[in-house]
Design an enzyme around this catalytic site. Structure first.
Site, PDB file in Angstrom:
ATOM      1  N   ALA A   1       0.905  -1.121   0.067  1.00 23.80           N
ATOM      2  CA  ALA A   1      -0.042  -0.016   0.147  1.00 23.80           C
ATOM      3  C   ALA A   1       0.830   1.125  -0.028  1.00 23.80           C
ATOM      4  O   ALA A   1       1.980   1.290   0.818  1.00 23.80           O
ATOM      5  CB  ALA A   1      -0.852   0.258   1.086  1.00 23.80           C
TER       6      ALA A   1
ATOM      7  N   CYS B   1      -2.005  -9.487   4.248  1.00 19.64           N
ATOM      8  CA  CYS B   1      -1.325  -8.309   4.744  1.00 19.64           C
ATOM      9  C   CYS B   1      -1.104  -8.653   6.425  1.00 19.64           C
ATOM     10  O   CYS B   1      -1.987  -9.033   7.180  1.00 19.64           O
ATOM     11  CB  CYS B   1      -2.157  -6.960   4.463  1.00 19.64           C
ATOM     12  SG  CYS B   1      -1.349  -5.537   5.399  1.00 19.64           S
TER      13      CYS B   1
ATOM     14  N   LYS C   1      -4.282 -13.818  -2.451  1.00 21.32           N
ATOM     15  CA  LYS C   1      -3.095 -13.538  -1.653  1.00 21.32           C
ATOM     16  C   LYS C   1      -3.098 -14.031  -0.080  1.00 21.32           C
ATOM     17  O   LYS C   1      -3.963 -13.476   0.448  1.00 21.32           O
ATOM     18  CB  LYS C   1      -2.507 -12.273  -2.128  1.00 21.32           C
ATOM     19  CG  LYS C   1      -1.305 -11.909  -1.326  1.00 21.32           C
ATOM     20  CD  LYS C   1      -0.243 -12.570  -2.006  1.00 21.32           C
ATOM     21  CE  LYS C   1       1.461 -12.211  -1.315  1.00 21.32           C
ATOM     22  NZ  LYS C   1       1.544 -10.652  -1.287  1.00 21.32           N
TER      23      LYS C   1
ATOM     24  N   GLY D   1       8.152 -13.700  -1.669  1.00 17.04           N
ATOM     25  CA  GLY D   1       8.965 -13.877  -0.156  1.00 17.04           C
ATOM     26  C   GLY D   1      10.387 -13.811  -0.673  1.00 17.04           C
ATOM     27  O   GLY D   1      10.768 -14.860  -0.848  1.00 17.04           O
TER      28      GLY D   1
ATOM     29  N   GLY E   1       7.959  -8.151  -4.502  1.00 16.27           N
ATOM     30  CA  GLY E   1       7.256  -6.898  -3.912  1.00 16.27           C
ATOM     31  C   GLY E   1       8.153  -5.741  -3.495  1.00 16.27           C
ATOM     32  O   GLY E   1       8.708  -5.018  -4.296  1.00 16.27           O
TER      33      GLY E   1
END
Length: 322
Positions: A2, A84, A123, A185, A208
């Site tokens: 975010a 999250c 996810k 990850g 990410g």
């Protein structure tokens, strides 16, 4: 991610080799849909396809309605966030907190899949904590509910981003279901991407944090997987141009006041591993206009020519070892 994977950044990553990029989390609470923040997070105007919107919440009906709302606005894929680990998200029983309630997970997945006629993906994480890992059960529930693809971050909610990702759980999930599984990850280099694919049998990898300030990692990984060869570091001039285009798109998206402030983190990520990057970041954070930022970035990359025509950023340890 975010505050990171907004439309300008997603577009840049796609241009640099990402086959797929997902929006920031959009709240399922209907009272928030019309807010400026929510509208911006689901803005895909002019974006390269596929257009994927990630939704977060804890109420099956709200999530289903949110999915329909976003499909009507152009979303081609709906991604449900159950990964999250942030406290304020989990305290609302959203994100990875949902992994504690498998019956609610099942209701949510069925509700969203039934509500839209586009693929719905999930996810998630390996569990709530190391003592309560239930990724296999969640994966089977998801497959039975009609989820089209799973993206699994190899940590529990309690792990946050500490320690090392557990790829053996991703491998177990891949072996247990017949739908595509994406490994996520600690994938920070092309070598690590290949290693994770080999260890897990996953169909793809998701990047990410490693793409922050280094969006060209997408093409580096794609090239390495296809050829076995590493691309050289990007040219100084290329990155200078990419940053200029990224910042201008960012300012147009957020406006002058908010754009300057939200661009600071992106600029900091771009320069953090370059010679003089930390000193530049500290000075840049004091600038208050888009013109000042653009000029400062131009001058910084002009200074990088002293070190060669290609960026001289620090290499990750596993690249050096490889």
């Amino acid at each position: 991610m975010a505050g990171v994977t907004d439309r300008p950044f997603r577009q840049l990553c796609k241009q640099l080799g990402a086959g797929y990029a997902v929006s920031e989390m959009a709240a399922s609470n209907p009272r928030l849909w019309a807010t400026e923040k929510s509208a911006r997070r689901t803005d895909h105007d002019g974006e390269m396809e596929p257009k994927a919107v990630q939704i977060a919440g804890a109420d099956p009906r709200d999530l289903a309605d949110c999915a329909k709302f976003n499909v009507d606005r152009g979303a081609q894929v709906i991604d449900i966030n159950m990964g999250c680990p942030v406290k304020k998200v989990c305290n609302s029983w959203c994100g990875s907190a949902l992994l504690q309630n498998e019956s609610l997970v099942e209701k949510i997945l069925h509700a969203v899949v039934s509500a839209v006629d586009v693929p719905v993906t999930l996810k998630f994480r390996t569990g709530w904590n190391r003592e309560n890992k239930n990724a296999l059960r969640i994966a089977r529930i998801a497959e039975q509910a009609g989820i089209a693809m799973l993206t699994l971050h190899g940590r529990t909610r309690a792990d946050g981003y500490s320690g090392e990702a557990e790829y053996e759980t991703i491998a177990a999930v891949k072996a247990a279901v017949g739908i595509p599984v994406v490994a996520n990850g600690d994938i920070t280099t092309p070598h690590k991407a290949r290693l994770v694919l080999e260890q897990t049998g996953a169909d793809a990898v998701m990047i990410g944090r490693a793409a922050q300030g280094r969006p060209w990692i997408c093409r580096e990984i794609a090239h390495f997987l296809a050829t076995g060869n590493l691309l050289p570091a990007p040219l100084v001039d290329e990155v200078r141009t990419l940053m200029d285009e990224h910042l201008r798109a960012h300012y147009a998206f957020y406006g002058e006041f908010l754009g300057v402030r939200t661009a600071r983190k992106h600029i900091g990520w771009y320069v953090r591993d370059l010679p003089g990057g930390e000193q530049f970041r500290q000075k840049m954070n004091l600038l208050e206009s888009t013109d000042e930022q653009l000029l400062a970035v131009e001058q910084f990359f002009e200074s990088q020519w002293h070190f060669g025509e290609r960026l001289q950023y620090r290499l990750a340890e596993d690249v050096i070892a490889a």
